[in-house]
Design an enzyme around this catalytic site. Sequence first.
Site, PDB file in Angstrom:
ATOM      1  N   ASP A  85      -8.019  -2.611   5.268  1.00 28.01           N
ATOM      2  CA  ASP A  85      -7.076  -3.831   5.150  1.00 28.01           C
ATOM      3  C   ASP A  85      -5.833  -4.088   4.429  1.00 28.01           C
ATOM      4  OD1 ASP A  85      -9.618  -4.571   3.783  1.00 28.01           O
ATOM      5  OD2 ASP A  85      -9.180  -7.175   3.715  1.00 28.01           O
TER       6      ASP A  85
ATOM      7  N   SER B 252     -13.768  -7.497   3.588  1.00 28.05           N
ATOM      8  CA  SER B 252     -13.227  -7.191   5.296  1.00 28.05           C
ATOM      9  C   SER B 252     -12.484  -5.959   5.075  1.00 28.05           C
ATOM     10  CB  SER B 252     -11.811  -8.561   4.542  1.00 28.05           C
ATOM     11  OG  SER B 252     -11.287  -8.328   2.896  1.00 28.05           O
TER      12      SER B 252
ATOM     13  N   TRP C 163      -3.073  -8.771   3.887  1.00 26.01           N
ATOM     14  CA  TRP C 163      -3.238  -9.369   2.433  1.00 26.01           C
ATOM     15  C   TRP C 163      -4.562  -9.269   2.075  1.00 26.01           C
ATOM     16  CZ3 TRP C 163       0.682 -10.247   6.188  1.00 26.01           C
ATOM     17  CH2 TRP C 163       2.176 -10.498   6.143  1.00 26.01           C
ATOM     18  N   ASP C 164      -5.417  -9.202   2.402  1.00 23.99           N
ATOM     19  CA  ASP C 164      -6.655  -9.374   2.262  1.00 23.99           C
ATOM     20  C   ASP C 164      -7.504 -11.461   2.394  1.00 23.99           C
ATOM     21  OD1 ASP C 164      -9.736  -9.224   1.725  1.00 23.99           O
ATOM     22  OD2 ASP C 164      -9.378  -8.460   0.198  1.00 23.99           O
ATOM     23  N   TYR C 165      -6.616 -11.281   3.403  1.00 26.41           N
ATOM     24  CA  TYR C 165      -6.679 -13.140   3.816  1.00 26.41           C
ATOM     25  C   TYR C 165      -8.012 -13.234   4.884  1.00 26.41           C
ATOM     26  CZ  TYR C 165      -1.795 -14.369   1.174  1.00 26.41           C
ATOM     27  OH  TYR C 165      -1.739 -14.136   0.545  1.00 26.41           O
TER      28      TYR C 165
END
Lengths: 740, 126
Positions: free
Chosen positions: A358, A18, A397-399
């Site tokens: 991110d 991401s 949150w790197d979601y």
Amino acid sequence: MRRSHLLATAAGLALACSPLAAHAQFAPAGSGGAPSAAVPGPGNASEPTESSPKNQGYFSGPSPYAPQAPGVNAANLPDIESIDASQVPAMAPQQSANPAREDWVAYGRDDHQTRYSPLSEITPENADKLKVAFTYHTGSYPRPGQVNKWAAETTPIKVGDGLYMCSAMNDIIKLDPVTGKQIWRRNVDVKYHSIPYTAACKGVTYFTSSVVPEGQPCHNRLIEGTLDMRLIAVDAETGDFCPNFGHGGQVNLMQGLGESVPGFVSMTAPPPVINGVLVVNHEVLDGQRRWAPSGVIRGYDAESGKFVWAWDVNNPDDHSQPTGNRHYSRGTPNSWATLTGDNEQGLVYVPTGNSAADYYSALRSDAENKVSSAVVAIDVKTGSPRWVFQTAHKDVWDYDIGSQATLMDMPGPDGQTVPALIMPTKRGQTFVLDRRTGKPILPVEERPAPSPGVIPGDPRSPTQPWSVGMPALRVPDLKETDMWGMSPIDQLFCRIKFRRANYVGEFTPPSVDKPWIEYPGYNGGSDWGSMSYDPQSGILIANWNITPMYDQLVTRKKADKLGLMPIDDPNFKPGGGGAEGNGAMDGTPYGIVVTPFWDQYTGMMCNRPPYGMITAIDMKHGQKVLWQHPLGTARANGPWGLPTGLPWEIGTPNNGGSVVTGGGLIFIAAATDNQIRAIDEHTGKVVWSAVLPGGGQANPMTYEANGHQYVAIMAGGHHFMMTPVSDQLVVYALPDAVKQ
Amino acid sequence: MPNIQGNRTLTEWLTLLLGVVILLVGLFFVIAGGDLAMLGGSTYYVLCGIVLVASGVFMLMGRTLGAFLYLAALAYTWVWSLWEVGFSPVDLLPRAFGPTILGILVALTIPVLRRMESRRTLRGAV
């Protein structure tokens, strides 16, 4: 459990995938007090400009106008020409629209990506008799002197007389589905240095041409995207390159991306074809720099390989290929999940990741903030989004979404069925949307976020979306009493770690002063294994993780001291800070340090088990949980990485998905105990398991050949999940089939 | 009574070793548990740690009281564990399993400590 940190794997993956991104001339309007109205990092539409002296520190990476680095295989290919969408030939009916009973035609078997096969020879009653029918060695594994970055993650497809797969390094292979004998192999010469975070090839796409007549080469073809950013088409019969596709069967996907180095951008997922348009997404390595290469989504003609459109987030109205010194806008959200196509709606459903860097959002444009960590439905005729549904607002949150969307028909209010899309997320929130409009079918609530954020100039979204109509695939927010260990000593250590961190539940904002706990972590919830759905029984199968992360932003000075540098820095050393958690996030004021929330001395997670679960949800009767169990035993896990050999179903972190069959069985490996198992779909009982030669971090598949049902799993292992690497595809069948 | 001369038997050495272990665990509990309590966490560890330190010291002095103090700490541990997590085996594992194993060893030292104590008493009487 050392392997538990596999979670980390996921994390790594997520990171790797991401990229944050942003874009040059974009003033981050609206993001209150963003540090710069004139952030450098030129966008596609802009001409090269000198950075103002005040901003010079912000973009210290190589100029995006620098020529592409040597060694990228794709760079040796000539540019591809563009055609208008109206020139894309009408698509022939594809087998994936309605697969033959015995086939598995697409990554998720069919166009709906259900991972459901009607095959029923193997049942809960006879599954315990399954035996290895054959194994196939792909030959792809780390050689001496190479860092282990392997995780093949491959799911073969089976169409007619062929079992088609790719090796972790993208060689395309046709096997006899009964004997496992290699019929042909197309070596594509991907270099070691092109491996991004992970050497993975999730699969190949089967496409039937409407232009090339039946019986001619490349009437049926296999298409794949490679780690070194090539789009490759070969004939399904012979494995020869398709001469009329791109340049000798290959397209250079680096075209228009600007400056990059091998391993920065790559393709790991099979691209779908929707109404003749092949849609390509790619992974951009996480955590490197704010102005990483673009996350642009592109459409190509599946017949000729010619460019049709681009969706470039920060240049939404320009769908053409950049020419000259221009390139797609940098740092934009990228998508690395497997895409889902929808011929009927003329849409491709793109699960997006995050903008580059991110964990810091102040430099992102409004356009990016609208489409990151979302499902974006792009019209394949125009390349413009028709709708967007966001699963995490202003994600730090790197979601990013690793899962592939699954399509299904939901019973509507008036007896009609609604064409629906199921979008699993790392948050463990599963969104069920109307795929015509993107509107939630099951209720979604915007709930207040727990904190406005603590980083100056980088406020968090006041609310976040929660899918309250679906069972949450998570445990409640962590408490001190959830800390675990072998003894009170390591438990006390973890309790202190817990208390020393900032934590106000899900969406605890990033902080510099001390670490913050991120739960759900970036391995999910649900990750790339996605879900399987049995349309007959209406049962949805989800496997998921409980793997919190321990994160901290670090000042630039500290990041430099830690040796964090982006992959394109001349001094970059693999393993010296990269995608595996820590990242330089060059171009932002901070670097990021990410580790699993574990006891680093024993390698055991700090939170109590289970760390991985499998859940069956009844989609036809109120989305109730039918059963839910820990997934994975402690046999191959333990403190200090030592296998305990215990059959205790502790629930391990898992990566990879499931298959559900007409025989009422679920096949799944995924867990870090290196086993594949068959589970009774209706009771959740494990009726069979077998130890694999490597980690089973891949989606299995099933097919029928010569009158018998087979189950295939790539036991490639996963470097980040710390499971053993192997190059073996293992195929199981009942004794009757094996005898032949 | 060969030990009257002060030669230690193997069991006595092992008892003293156990005392050292308990003392070290106790010190860790006092220091780290104090830290945890200051951070707003559970006070169990620091309180238990104080008892363990005393237990370890008395065991090293060859006093039966050391063993009984450990058993008291173990009882406290079980009461606290059950209060905190109930009868959940997974959650009792880190809290009570190790201390109970240690408790069995400590119970085995009671006769040894008694012997050491009586020897000392005899010596004292001379």
